[in-house]
Design a protein around this motif. Structure first.
Motif, PDB file in Angstrom:
ATOM      1  N   TYR A  35       0.848  -1.178   0.000  1.00  0.00           N
ATOM      2  CA  TYR A  35       0.000   0.000   0.000  1.00  0.00           C
ATOM      3  C   TYR A  35       0.891   1.239   0.000  1.00  0.00           C
ATOM      4  O   TYR A  35       1.997   1.232   0.534  1.00  0.00           O
ATOM      5  N   GLN A  37       0.822   5.438   1.010  1.00  0.00           N
ATOM      6  CA  GLN A  37       0.118   6.506   1.697  1.00  0.00           C
ATOM      7  C   GLN A  37       0.803   7.825   1.380  1.00  0.00           C
ATOM      8  O   GLN A  37       1.932   8.065   1.809  1.00  0.00           O
ATOM      9  N   GLY A  40      -1.133  13.231   4.149  1.00  0.00           N
ATOM     10  CA  GLY A  40      -2.491  13.685   4.453  1.00  0.00           C
ATOM     11  C   GLY A  40      -3.596  12.800   3.911  1.00  0.00           C
ATOM     12  O   GLY A  40      -4.760  13.202   3.941  1.00  0.00           O
ATOM     13  N   ALA A  41      -3.258  11.621   3.432  1.00  0.00           N
ATOM     14  CA  ALA A  41      -4.268  10.753   2.818  1.00  0.00           C
ATOM     15  C   ALA A  41      -4.277   9.384   3.470  1.00  0.00           C
ATOM     16  O   ALA A  41      -3.381   9.032   4.237  1.00  0.00           O
ATOM     17  N   GLY A  42      -5.305   8.607   3.145  1.00  0.00           N
ATOM     18  CA  GLY A  42      -5.358   7.223   3.590  1.00  0.00           C
ATOM     19  C   GLY A  42      -4.472   6.345   2.722  1.00  0.00           C
ATOM     20  O   GLY A  42      -3.755   6.823   1.853  1.00  0.00           O
ATOM     21  N   LEU A  43      -4.516   5.051   2.951  1.00  0.00           N
ATOM     22  CA  LEU A  43      -3.684   4.112   2.208  1.00  0.00           C
ATOM     23  C   LEU A  43      -4.398   3.676   0.935  1.00  0.00           C
ATOM     24  O   LEU A  43      -5.613   3.502   0.915  1.00  0.00           O
ATOM     25  N   LEU A  45      -4.111   0.725  -2.233  1.00  0.00           N
ATOM     26  CA  LEU A  45      -3.463  -0.502  -2.676  1.00  0.00           C
ATOM     27  C   LEU A  45      -2.666  -0.244  -3.946  1.00  0.00           C
ATOM     28  O   LEU A  45      -3.169   0.319  -4.916  1.00  0.00           O
ATOM     29  N   ILE A  86       4.699   7.055   2.170  1.00  0.00           N
ATOM     30  CA  ILE A  86       4.975   5.937   3.086  1.00  0.00           C
ATOM     31  C   ILE A  86       4.423   4.670   2.433  1.00  0.00           C
ATOM     32  O   ILE A  86       3.279   4.663   1.958  1.00  0.00           O
ATOM     33  N   PHE A  88       3.510   0.666   2.873  1.00  0.00           N
ATOM     34  CA  PHE A  88       3.207  -0.375   3.860  1.00  0.00           C
ATOM     35  C   PHE A  88       3.088  -1.716   3.168  1.00  0.00           C
ATOM     36  O   PHE A  88       2.399  -1.832   2.152  1.00  0.00           O
ATOM     37  N   GLY A 105       5.641   0.446   7.993  1.00  0.00           N
ATOM     38  CA  GLY A 105       5.709   1.509   6.987  1.00  0.00           C
ATOM     39  C   GLY A 105       7.124   1.984   6.741  1.00  0.00           C
ATOM     40  O   GLY A 105       7.920   2.103   7.682  1.00  0.00           O
TER      41      GLY A 105
END
Lengths: 112, 114
Positions: A35, A37, A40-43, A45, A86, A88, A105
């Motif tokens: 994933y 990121q 300022g955002a979500g993860l 895929l 980042i 993950f 991460g």
């Protein structure tokens, strides 16, 4: 243990290749995921690999899986400044209570 | 496209306040999750839910509770906020397709407890 481990930081120059590494512990993992990121955002895929595969390529991304060593890597070719984020890794497990385990991460910084 | 929304991007609360974080997904996913993200610790699972009115504890449920009254909505509740709950909170939803389960994340809520 049940940890999925990654190094915390990676710095590369624009145009070089980046390799982000991940080690996991559960041999019953069926799928392994990467994933991304952005700040300022979500993860989101990026890609995933089934545990009976060694390699998967998707444009600039190459995923390598060494099941014997429980080692997963993500290679980004021709890294761009927009790849700074980042990353993950995650595994989905067929045993135990939880189906999804995320790594700590890796923060990738791309230098112009 | 799957959309997962969270009620707030930023929240500032005082110690002892009750805090509600709301998450809504629009893809009819069965599974929903709440994580907290802290530097160097990655994502840690707080609670998850595989169906309406169903909840399961994750790795760090202490100090939190959840509610899933409707399939599309999963709420995280801090009964009495404490400073060590200052964090980024991420909601996710997923469904199982064969053996593949992709999680779709909301943008996150950054909570500061003073």
């Amino acid at each position: 243990g049940e940890d999925v481990e990654q190094s915390l930081f990676l710095s590369v120059r624009e145009g070089d290749s980046s390799v982000i590494n991940c080690t996991y512990t559960d041999s019953s993992s069926t799928y392994l995921y990467w994933y991304k990121q952005e700040p300022g955002a979500g993860l989101q895929l990026l890609t995933y690999i089934f545990s009976n595969m060694d390699m998967k390529q998707d444009q600039r991304l190459t995923v390598l899986l060494n099941k014997k060593d429980k080692h997963l890597s993500l290679r980004i070719a021709d890294t761009q400044t927009g790849d700074s984020a980042i990353y993950f890794c995650a595994e989905s497990r067929t045993s135990g209570t939880y189906k999804y385990i995320f790594g700590t991460g890796t923060r990738l910084k791309v230098l112009a | 496209d799957v959309k997962v929304t969270q009620s707030s991007r930023y929240l500032v609360k005082r110690t002892g306040e009750k805090v509600f974080l709301e998450c809504v997904q629009d893809m009819d996913h069965e599974n929903m999750f709440w994580y907290r993200q802290d530097p160097g610790l990655g994502l840690r699972l707080i609670y998850f839910s595989y169906d309406v009115k169903m909840k399961e504890k994750g790795d760090i449920p202490e100090g939190y509770s959840v509610s899933r009254e409707k399939k599309e909505r999963f709420s995280l509740i801090l009964e009495s906020a404490s400073t060590n709950q200052t964090s980024m909170y991420l909601c996710a939803s997923s469904f199982l397709a064969g053996q593949t389960e992709t999680q779709y994340f909301g943008p996150g809520t950054r909570l500061l407890v003073l």
